[in-house]
Design a protein around this motif. Structure first.
Motif, short mmCIF file in Angstrom:
data_model
loop_
_atom_site.label_atom_id
_atom_site.label_comp_id
_atom_site.label_asym_id
_atom_site.label_seq_id
_atom_site.Cartn_x
_atom_site.Cartn_y
_atom_site.Cartn_z
N SER A 104 14.24 83.79 74.88
CA SER A 104 13.71 83.73 76.24
C SER A 104 14.72 83.11 77.20
O SER A 104 14.87 83.56 78.35
CB SER A 104 12.40 82.93 76.27
OG SER A 104 12.61 81.60 75.84
N THR A 105 15.46 82.08 76.77
CA THR A 105 16.48 81.48 77.63
C THR A 105 17.62 82.45 77.88
O THR A 105 18.12 82.56 79.00
CB THR A 105 17.03 80.19 76.99
OG1 THR A 105 15.98 79.22 76.91
CG2 THR A 105 18.17 79.62 77.81
N LEU A 106 18.03 83.19 76.87
CA LEU A 106 19.09 84.18 77.04
C LEU A 106 18.68 85.26 78.02
O LEU A 106 19.46 85.67 78.89
CB LEU A 106 19.46 84.78 75.69
CG LEU A 106 20.11 83.84 74.68
CD1 LEU A 106 20.14 84.47 73.29
CD2 LEU A 106 21.51 83.43 75.13
N ARG A 107 17.45 85.73 77.90
CA ARG A 107 16.97 86.76 78.84
C ARG A 107 16.91 86.21 80.26
O ARG A 107 17.23 86.91 81.23
CB ARG A 107 15.60 87.28 78.40
CG ARG A 107 15.63 88.16 77.15
CD ARG A 107 14.31 88.89 76.97
NE ARG A 107 13.21 87.96 76.77
CZ ARG A 107 12.80 87.55 75.57
NH1 ARG A 107 13.41 87.97 74.47
NH2 ARG A 107 11.78 86.70 75.46
N TRP A 108 16.51 84.95 80.39
CA TRP A 108 16.45 84.33 81.72
C TRP A 108 17.85 84.28 82.34
O TRP A 108 18.02 84.58 83.53
CB TRP A 108 15.87 82.93 81.62
CG TRP A 108 15.82 82.24 82.94
CD1 TRP A 108 14.83 82.29 83.88
CD2 TRP A 108 16.85 81.39 83.50
NE1 TRP A 108 15.16 81.54 84.98
CE2 TRP A 108 16.40 80.98 84.77
CE3 TRP A 108 18.09 80.94 83.04
CZ2 TRP A 108 17.15 80.14 85.59
CZ3 TRP A 108 18.84 80.11 83.86
CH2 TRP A 108 18.37 79.72 85.11
N ILE A 109 18.85 83.89 81.57
CA ILE A 109 20.22 83.83 82.09
C ILE A 109 20.67 85.21 82.54
O ILE A 109 21.28 85.35 83.62
CB ILE A 109 21.17 83.26 81.02
CG1 ILE A 109 20.86 81.78 80.75
CG2 ILE A 109 22.63 83.42 81.45
CD1 ILE A 109 21.65 81.19 79.60
N ARG A 110 20.38 86.22 81.76
CA ARG A 110 20.78 87.58 82.14
C ARG A 110 20.18 87.97 83.49
O ARG A 110 20.83 88.63 84.32
CB ARG A 110 20.34 88.58 81.08
CG ARG A 110 20.76 90.03 81.37
CD ARG A 110 20.25 90.97 80.33
NE ARG A 110 18.79 90.99 80.26
CZ ARG A 110 18.09 91.72 79.41
NH1 ARG A 110 18.70 92.50 78.54
NH2 ARG A 110 16.77 91.65 79.42
N GLN A 111 18.95 87.55 83.75
CA GLN A 111 18.29 87.90 85.00
C GLN A 111 18.72 86.99 86.16
O GLN A 111 18.79 87.44 87.31
CB GLN A 111 16.77 87.83 84.83
CG GLN A 111 16.22 88.84 83.84
CD GLN A 111 14.76 88.63 83.53
OE1 GLN A 111 14.13 87.68 84.01
NE2 GLN A 111 14.19 89.50 82.70
N ALA A 112 19.01 85.72 85.87
CA ALA A 112 19.26 84.75 86.94
C ALA A 112 20.70 84.73 87.44
O ALA A 112 20.94 84.51 88.63
CB ALA A 112 18.87 83.35 86.47
N VAL A 113 21.65 84.95 86.54
CA VAL A 113 23.06 84.86 86.91
C VAL A 113 23.48 86.12 87.64
O VAL A 113 23.21 87.24 87.17
CB VAL A 113 23.93 84.61 85.66
CG1 VAL A 113 25.40 84.71 85.98
CG2 VAL A 113 23.61 83.23 85.08
N SER A 114 24.17 85.96 88.75
CA SER A 114 24.42 87.09 89.64
C SER A 114 25.77 87.77 89.44
O SER A 114 26.03 88.78 90.10
CB SER A 114 24.33 86.62 91.10
OG SER A 114 25.34 85.66 91.38
N ARG A 115 26.60 87.26 88.54
CA ARG A 115 27.95 87.79 88.43
C ARG A 115 28.46 87.62 87.01
O ARG A 115 27.80 86.99 86.19
CB ARG A 115 28.88 87.08 89.43
CG ARG A 115 28.86 85.57 89.28
CD ARG A 115 29.68 84.87 90.38
NE ARG A 115 29.26 85.31 91.69
CZ ARG A 115 30.10 85.56 92.69
NH1 ARG A 115 31.41 85.43 92.50
NH2 ARG A 115 29.65 85.93 93.88
#
Length: 208
Positions: free
Chosen positions: A61-72
């Motif tokens: 879940s944390t990995l998926r969140w990073i994929r969605q939150a990080v913009s670049r």
């Protein structure tokens, strides 16, 4: 770890995907520390697992969140064996892991590079730090050298086991926390969080 390398070159071969660290953690006993917080994974040989994988646990879940939150695209400094980088790469993210110390083996190719040099060279990438060491100023120097707009910090708050006062002072003065995942899981007895920061606008000079 020491941060003394001055050149950048690749090291460590890639290994096939999955998330063996999380698979291991799921099988462990989970215990509460008695303060009413949710149970956390517990292992007497936690440090062995951390040395092999990472100090922070990359849950799905944390990995998926990073994929969605990080913009670049991402630049990770102090990446060690590259476990977090590999997990994010498996989700399709462009992650460049770097470290000042070459390792035999690893989870993905890690570029041998001084953290300050790497941060200064890649302002177009989000700067990622995962449990940076508290015994030297690697994290502080990298953050100062970085000219990009976004930082992803994974680790404990000031006064614990990550980074130094200089790092947290710069983070507090120049960066604003904008997002963090819910339900991040850390080892029993540790307090790491995952936080995305954006650079604060420079103050405008006063009109005369």
């Amino acid at each position: 770890m020491p941060d003394t390398a001055t050149s950048c070159r690749s090291a460590s071969p890639p290994l096939p995907g999955r998330n063996p660290y999380w698979e291991l953690v799921e099988r462990l006993p989970w215990e509460s520390d008695g303060d009413g917080s949710p149970p956390q994974p517990y292992a007497r040989d936690r440090r062995t697992h951390c040395a092999h994988y990472s100090w922070a646990i990359p849950t799905p879940s944390t990995l998926r969140w990073i994929r969605q939150a990080v913009s670049r695209p991402v630049l990770e400094v102090g990446a060690g064996g590259g476990y977090w980088a590999r997990q994010l790469q498996q989700l399709g993210m462009d992650v460049l892991p770097t470290d000042a110390v070459a390792r035999i083996g690893g989870w993905t190719p890690v570029r041998l590079c001084d953290a300050e040099q790497a941060a200064a060279t890649h302002p177009n990438r989000t700067l990622m730090l995962c449990w940076p060491p508290s015994v030297n100023e690697m994290a502080a120097r990298a953050l100062t050298a970085y000219r990009g707009p976004e930082v992803l910090y994974i680790g404990e708050p000031a006064g614990n086991s990550c980074a130094t006062d200089a790092f947290f002072t710069t983070l507090d003065r120049q960066w604003t926390p904008v997002a963090h995942p819910t339900g991040h899981i850390n080892w029993w007895g540790t307090h790491d969080t995952v936080t995305l920061y954006h650079r604060r606008p420079s103050p405008r000079p006063e009109a005369r």
